[in-house]
Design an enzyme around this catalytic site. Structure first.
Site, PDB file in Angstrom:
ATOM      1  N   ALA A  33     -52.856 -50.140 -31.077  1.00  9.84           N
ATOM      2  CA  ALA A  33     -52.070 -49.635 -29.939  1.00  9.84           C
ATOM      3  C   ALA A  33     -50.644 -49.272 -30.291  1.00  9.84           C
ATOM      4  O   ALA A  33     -49.961 -48.613 -29.510  1.00  9.84           O
ATOM      5  CB  ALA A  33     -52.057 -50.695 -28.847  1.00  9.84           C
ATOM      6  N   ASP A  36     -49.586 -44.676 -35.123  1.00  6.40           N
ATOM      7  CA  ASP A  36     -49.127 -43.296 -34.928  1.00  6.40           C
ATOM      8  C   ASP A  36     -49.923 -42.510 -33.897  1.00  6.40           C
ATOM      9  O   ASP A  36     -49.372 -41.860 -33.019  1.00  6.40           O
ATOM     10  CB  ASP A  36     -49.244 -42.554 -36.267  1.00  6.40           C
ATOM     11  CG  ASP A  36     -47.964 -42.645 -37.040  1.00  6.40           C
ATOM     12  OD1 ASP A  36     -47.006 -43.233 -36.478  1.00  6.40           O
ATOM     13  OD2 ASP A  36     -47.923 -42.163 -38.184  1.00  6.40           O
ATOM     14  N   TYR A 149     -63.254 -51.440 -39.431  1.00  3.83           N
ATOM     15  CA  TYR A 149     -64.332 -51.242 -38.452  1.00  3.83           C
ATOM     16  C   TYR A 149     -65.296 -52.423 -38.359  1.00  3.83           C
ATOM     17  O   TYR A 149     -65.652 -52.871 -37.274  1.00  3.83           O
ATOM     18  CB  TYR A 149     -65.159 -50.000 -38.803  1.00  3.83           C
ATOM     19  CG  TYR A 149     -64.541 -48.686 -38.394  1.00  3.83           C
ATOM     20  CD1 TYR A 149     -63.232 -48.611 -37.937  1.00  3.83           C
ATOM     21  CD2 TYR A 149     -65.282 -47.503 -38.469  1.00  3.83           C
ATOM     22  CE1 TYR A 149     -62.677 -47.401 -37.571  1.00  3.83           C
ATOM     23  CE2 TYR A 149     -64.739 -46.296 -38.104  1.00  3.83           C
ATOM     24  CZ  TYR A 149     -63.428 -46.246 -37.653  1.00  3.83           C
ATOM     25  OH  TYR A 149     -62.891 -45.038 -37.291  1.00  3.83           O
ATOM     26  N   LYS A 174     -62.178 -40.331 -37.285  1.00  2.07           N
ATOM     27  CA  LYS A 174     -62.512 -40.041 -38.675  1.00  2.07           C
ATOM     28  C   LYS A 174     -61.480 -40.658 -39.616  1.00  2.07           C
ATOM     29  O   LYS A 174     -60.385 -40.928 -39.154  1.00  2.07           O
ATOM     30  CB  LYS A 174     -62.662 -38.538 -38.874  1.00  2.07           C
ATOM     31  CG  LYS A 174     -61.356 -37.774 -39.064  1.00  2.07           C
ATOM     32  CD  LYS A 174     -61.664 -36.325 -39.278  1.00  2.07           C
ATOM     33  CE  LYS A 174     -60.436 -35.490 -39.394  1.00  2.07           C
ATOM     34  NZ  LYS A 174     -59.613 -35.577 -40.559  1.00  2.07           N
ATOM     35  N   GLU A 243     -52.198 -24.329 -41.841  1.00  3.26           N
ATOM     36  CA  GLU A 243     -51.108 -25.244 -41.511  1.00  3.26           C
ATOM     37  C   GLU A 243     -49.897 -24.958 -42.392  1.00  3.26           C
ATOM     38  O   GLU A 243     -50.049 -24.550 -43.544  1.00  3.26           O
ATOM     39  CB  GLU A 243     -51.538 -26.691 -41.741  1.00  3.26           C
ATOM     40  CG  GLU A 243     -52.672 -27.117 -40.841  1.00  3.26           C
ATOM     41  CD  GLU A 243     -52.942 -28.598 -40.958  1.00  3.26           C
ATOM     42  OE1 GLU A 243     -52.444 -29.353 -40.118  1.00  3.26           O
ATOM     43  OE2 GLU A 243     -53.633 -28.990 -41.911  1.00  3.26           O
ATOM     44  N   HIS A 267     -63.917 -30.467 -38.480  1.00  7.47           N
ATOM     45  CA  HIS A 267     -63.419 -29.562 -37.436  1.00  7.47           C
ATOM     46  C   HIS A 267     -64.067 -28.170 -37.516  1.00  7.47           C
ATOM     47  O   HIS A 267     -64.580 -27.650 -36.532  1.00  7.47           O
ATOM     48  CB  HIS A 267     -61.904 -29.403 -37.549  1.00  7.47           C
ATOM     49  CG  HIS A 267     -61.147 -30.695 -37.535  1.00  7.47           C
ATOM     50  ND1 HIS A 267     -61.547 -31.771 -36.798  1.00  7.47           N
ATOM     51  CD2 HIS A 267     -60.004 -31.073 -38.167  1.00  7.47           C
ATOM     52  CE1 HIS A 267     -60.676 -32.769 -36.980  1.00  7.47           C
ATOM     53  NE2 HIS A 267     -59.736 -32.368 -37.811  1.00  7.47           N
ATOM     54  N   ARG A 365     -48.861 -21.728 -38.873  1.00  5.45           N
ATOM     55  CA  ARG A 365     -49.781 -22.697 -38.302  1.00  5.45           C
ATOM     56  C   ARG A 365     -50.575 -21.971 -37.222  1.00  5.45           C
ATOM     57  O   ARG A 365     -50.002 -21.475 -36.242  1.00  5.45           O
ATOM     58  CB  ARG A 365     -48.980 -23.837 -37.679  1.00  5.45           C
ATOM     59  CG  ARG A 365     -49.853 -24.895 -37.072  1.00  5.45           C
ATOM     60  CD  ARG A 365     -49.011 -25.990 -36.444  1.00  5.45           C
ATOM     61  NE  ARG A 365     -49.842 -27.072 -35.962  1.00  5.45           N
ATOM     62  CZ  ARG A 365     -49.401 -28.046 -35.191  1.00  5.45           C
ATOM     63  NH1 ARG A 365     -48.140 -28.083 -34.813  1.00  5.45           N
ATOM     64  NH2 ARG A 365     -50.213 -28.997 -34.790  1.00  5.45           N
TER      65      ARG A 365
HETATM   66  C1  BG6 Z   1     -56.546 -33.771 -38.822  1.00  2.24           C
HETATM   67  C2  BG6 Z   1     -56.346 -33.717 -40.307  1.00  2.24           C
HETATM   68  O1  BG6 Z   1     -57.860 -34.151 -38.544  1.00  2.24           O
HETATM   69  O2  BG6 Z   1     -56.293 -32.515 -38.262  1.00  2.24           O
HETATM   70  C3  BG6 Z   1     -54.957 -33.242 -40.634  1.00  2.24           C
HETATM   71  O3  BG6 Z   1     -56.540 -35.002 -40.868  1.00  2.24           O
HETATM   72  C4  BG6 Z   1     -54.632 -31.962 -39.918  1.00  2.24           C
HETATM   73  O4  BG6 Z   1     -54.789 -33.075 -42.029  1.00  2.24           O
HETATM   74  C5  BG6 Z   1     -54.954 -32.089 -38.446  1.00  2.24           C
HETATM   75  O5  BG6 Z   1     -53.258 -31.702 -40.095  1.00  2.24           O
HETATM   76  C6  BG6 Z   1     -54.774 -30.767 -37.718  1.00  2.24           C
HETATM   77  O6  BG6 Z   1     -54.942 -30.966 -36.358  1.00  2.24           O
HETATM   78  P1  BG6 Z   1     -54.168 -30.081 -35.306  1.00  2.24           P
HETATM   79  O7  BG6 Z   1     -54.565 -30.668 -33.989  1.00  2.24           O
HETATM   80  O8  BG6 Z   1     -52.703 -30.208 -35.610  1.00  2.24           O
HETATM   81  O9  BG6 Z   1     -54.659 -28.689 -35.492  1.00  2.24           O
END
Ligand code: BG6
EC number: 1.1.1.47
Length: 791
Positions: A33, A36, A149, A174, A243, A267, A365
């Site tokens: 809690a 980050d 976990y 993850k 990014e 993702h 980004r």
């Molecule tokens: C996370 C990764 O799952 O997604 C990071 O561990 C990455 O490395 C991040 O920066 C990107 O997420 P978002 O929401 O900023 O696009």
């Protein structure tokens, strides 16, 4: 403290009771809690959940938990809760009131020992009893590293399960493993504590509004998309997450994972499945959505080393050395940039490239899934007469804009010359800054929509967890299928030196890439100053194709990709010559994994191949039904036959399955095959036989000490393999040696030892069957990649 919480619960309840009938109490336990993720997203998400749901009949309590001692933990948690904000349209007084209630319902507690968990359970029960509430369920959010976990899971399972009639939901973040094996281990471990329906594995991309809109959009626009969503109309699909940040400060995690595990495996793969899956009739059925997503994995074509390119920003190794106290000589091979070409082998998507790309330290980004449509229209009138933004000759694309970039928000963009889309009322037409161009067209060329209210992904997902929407989460099956797909590529890239790039705008065109024939490659040569120093593995360009002799026969050696394309060219040239001279080409192919890349190459890049006049034979087969994934014929079918136009009567699978039994001597399958060869192949002399070499020196399915097939009259024999499935059917050495040409393909480090050994031995087929391959009047050529040849 508990009395305060009970009073707070009762007060909050009063409001609920006025609003609706009471639906039960939900306890949410946030583990980690003060970490980050909790600070940045989870507390705000929980507050939003409270705002959305408290008025609808549920009551809540929020337990922030961590290992930290109570006093310090409370202070840290209070800090994390300081910056909670309300939606823009909420009056400040209202906001303050809700915030106050939420803070009163949120308490810190230390959860470290088994007793702490028992005490938590006792307290929840006591609260419920005091307030006279029925328990609806408990959510445990694991915002902790995976090594924690098991302990937590055990404690929850043994002492914190809710009573009968109430649900338990555990939420996991993850990484879910590092490869297929570790993911499987973690899943098995969790499976001993929780039921599948109790686990919610988060991929926060599924909570991004533009990603969550993919299926509803496809559903609501079925009519317009039905005819377009396929290989006839889609040119390619790009799934991108760029990014600007780098990995500084988190290299201990990143060094172990790299961009493919960190972003592509999860993702981008999730987005890919949402775009590619068959649309269920009912997109709100979680079961149907999950099933259809899973089906996508079954038709993904396996990735080869050449399916990907990788890069690493230049200062990465230095950051790793500093943060992980590595010596000055340390050079990391972890990719911080990757692009991967994915193909889907089904009727809808066959031949359509799906490009997945992500990287750190890039120039912007932005995230999006872009579906670029083919354009077959020809416009005769000059451009000035085209209807504004509507012309069929303008680019046609559909973009799920996940976020950031020049647009700065989630959006759905549809070229105006495609169709006018329909979106739910939670999305509105948007206007961007004047003059903005996106994906090569002005924004005004698109119907552009953005969410009425932007929401953070974690807050969206918390709401789905609360409502039990499993389709927004990663099931065990889905997770393992994804690792199954990615692990071979990760293994094959483990020693590949990534291309170095300076980072940001300075990258220029250095990372631009192209694709053809199922492979990706950088468009530009790497400039000198970026070629890595001593240490990392050599690049393919450091070598020329090597031509030499091996066992007195010609040897072609190169890096695997180059080797495969050389072999494919040689086979095509042999085929063309044979057809020109004899009207047909008889090719016998081995199974196993080495020839897969060759089959793919032949299937995708050899348009001049005389398939219509080619007869395909099997060198060997496993005694399993032809439909079994283990069968060599299946491999041939999946990677070659289904992609080329070869008449079915020219395909000659080995008859291992006769009279509903496998390789029974009395069915005489080997003799039947031998007769078929004698009848169709002049002199039983194949134009080309493709062989491999096993680490024990076997070739075809002729193993050391085999009592059959190494000599004698028989053309086709039944043999026994030391590994499963044991029973095999194989061409015999005498038949192989009648061929006009024999090519032996040897690839991979695992073959290094046998390659050295066989180079020294004489003709000893009993010990090393491969040493008995020497066509009487034909030619033998060895094709070895550098891994097998040079180690
Ligand atoms: C996370 C990764 O799952 O997604 C990071 O561990 C990455 O490395 C991040 O920066 C990107 O997420 P978002 O929401 O900023 O696009």
């Amino acid at each position: 403290m508990w009395n305060m919480l009970i009073v707070a619960m009762c007060l909050a309840l009063l409001g609920c009771l006025q609003a609706q009938e009471l639906q039960g109490h939900v306890s949410i336990i946030l583990l980690g809690a003060t970490g980050d993720l909790a600070k940045k997203y989870l507390w705000q998400g929980l507050f939003q959940l409270y705002l959305d749901e408290a008025g609808r009949g549920h009551s809540f309590s929020f337990h922030g938990a961590a290992l930290t001692a109570p006093k310090q933990g409370q202070e840290l948690m209070a800090k994390a809760l300081e910056s909670l904000s309300c939606p823009k349209d909420m009056a400040p007084s209202h906001c303050a009131e809700h915030k106050d209630q939420f803070l009163q319902l949120s308490q810190y507690r230390q959860l470290k020992t088994a007793e702490d968990y028992q005490a938590l359970n006792k307290d929840i029960k006591a609260q419920l009893q005091h307030a006279g509430l029925r328990e609806a369920g408990r959510i445990f959010y694991f915002s902790v590293p995976p090594f924690a976990y098991e302990d937590i899971a055990r404690n929850i399972n043994s002492s914190c399960r809710p009573g009968p009639g109430a649900w338990l939901r555990v939420v996991l973040e993850k990484p879910f493993g590092h490869d297929h094996f570790s993911a499987q281990q973690l899943a098995t471990e969790l499976g001993t504590f929780f039921q599948e329906e109790e686990m919610y594995r988060v991929d926060h991309y599924l909570g991004k509004q533009a990603v969550a809109q993919i299926l509803p959009f496809r559903d609501q626009n079925r009519k317009a998309l039905d005819g377009l969503w396929n290989r006839h109309h889609v040119e390619r699909v790009e799934i991108i997450m760029k990014e600007t940040v780098d990995a500084e400060g988190r290299t201990s995690f990143y060094e172990e994972y790299g961009v493919i595990r960190d972003v592509l495996q999860n993702h981008l793969t999730e987005v890919l499945t949402l775009v590619a899956m068959e649309l269920p009739h009912n997109v709100s059925s979680a079961e149907a959505v999950l099933r259809h997503k899973l089906q996508v994995f079954q038709v993904l074509r396996g990735l080869q080393r050449g399916s990907a390119i990788v890069g690493q920003y230049q200062s990465y190794s230095e950051q790793v050395r500093r943060e992980l106290q590595k010596p000055d000589s340390f050079h990391s091979l972890t990719p911080t940039f990757a692009a991967v070409l994915v193909h889907i082998d089904n009727l809808r998507w066959e031949g359509v490239p799906f490009i997945l790309m992500s990287g750190k330290a890039l120039d912007e980004r932005v995230g999006y899934a872009r579906i670029l449509f083919k354009n077959q229209a020809c416009c005769v009138q000059s451009e000035k007469h085209w209807a504004a933004a509507q012309s069929q000759c303008l680019p046609r694309q559909l973009v799920f804009h996940i976020g950031h970039g020049d647009l700065g928000s989630p959006a759905v963009l549809v070229s105006r010359n495609l169709f006018r889309p329909s979106l739910p009322s939670s999305w509105k037409e948007m206007e961007g800054p004047p003059g903005l161009r996106l994906f090569g067209s002005p924004l005004s060329d698109y119907y552009a929509y953005s969410p009425v209210q932007e929401r953070d992904a974690h807050s969206v997902l918390l709401s789905h967890i609360f409502h039990g929407r499993k389709d927004f989460f990663i099931t065990t099956e889905n997770l393992l299928a994804s690792w199954d797909f990615w692990t071979p590529l990760l293994e094959s890239l483990a020693h590949k030196a990534p291309r170095l790039y300076p980072g940001g705008a300075e990258n220029g065109r250095l990372l631009d890439f192209e694709f053809s024939s199922g492979r990706l490659f950088f468009s530009q040569q790497q400039p000198e100053q970026l070629v890595p120093g001593p240490g990392p593995a050599p690049m393919p360009s450091d070598f020329q194709v090597l031509r030499a002799k091996y066992r007195e026969s010609p040897l072609v050696s190169a890096w695997s990709e180059e080797l495969i394309s050389k072999l494919a060219n040689d086979i095509e040239a042999t085929a063309v010559r044979a057809v020109r001279r004899f009207g047909q080409f008889h090719l016998a192919l081995s199974g196993g994994s080495s020839p897969v890349a060759l089959f793919q190459q032949l299937a995708t890049a050899h348009y001049g191949f005389p398939w219509a006049h080619t007869h395909l034979w099997l060198v060997d087969e496993r005694c399993v039904p032809l439909s079994d994934p283990e069968s060599n014929f299946q491999g041939l079918q999946a990677h070659l036959l289904q992609h080329v136009r070869i008449p079915y009567y020219n395909i000659h699978p080995m008859p291992v399955h006769l009279q509903q039994r496998l390789c029974a001597e009395e069915d005489q399958g080997a003799q039947i095959y031998a007769r078929e060869i004698s009848a169709l192949v002049a002199n039983s002399s194949f134009d080309l036989v493709l062989l491999g070499m096993g680490a024990d020196g076997h070739t075809a399915s002729l193993f050391p000490q085999s009592p059959t097939g190494l000599d004698g009259e028989q053309l086709v024999v039944l043999t026994t393999s030391p590994s499963q499935p044991h029973r095999r059917m194989s061409l015999s050495l005498p038949l192989i040696n009648r061929a006009k040409k024999v090519a032996v393909l040897v690839m991979g480090r695992m073959k290094r030892e046998i390659t050295t050994l066989v180079s020294r031995v004489g003709h000893e087929p009993k010990k090393w069957p491969i040493s008995g391959v020497l066509p009487h009047s034909g030619q033998l050529v060895w094709y070895m990649d550098y891994d097998a040849f040079l180690g």
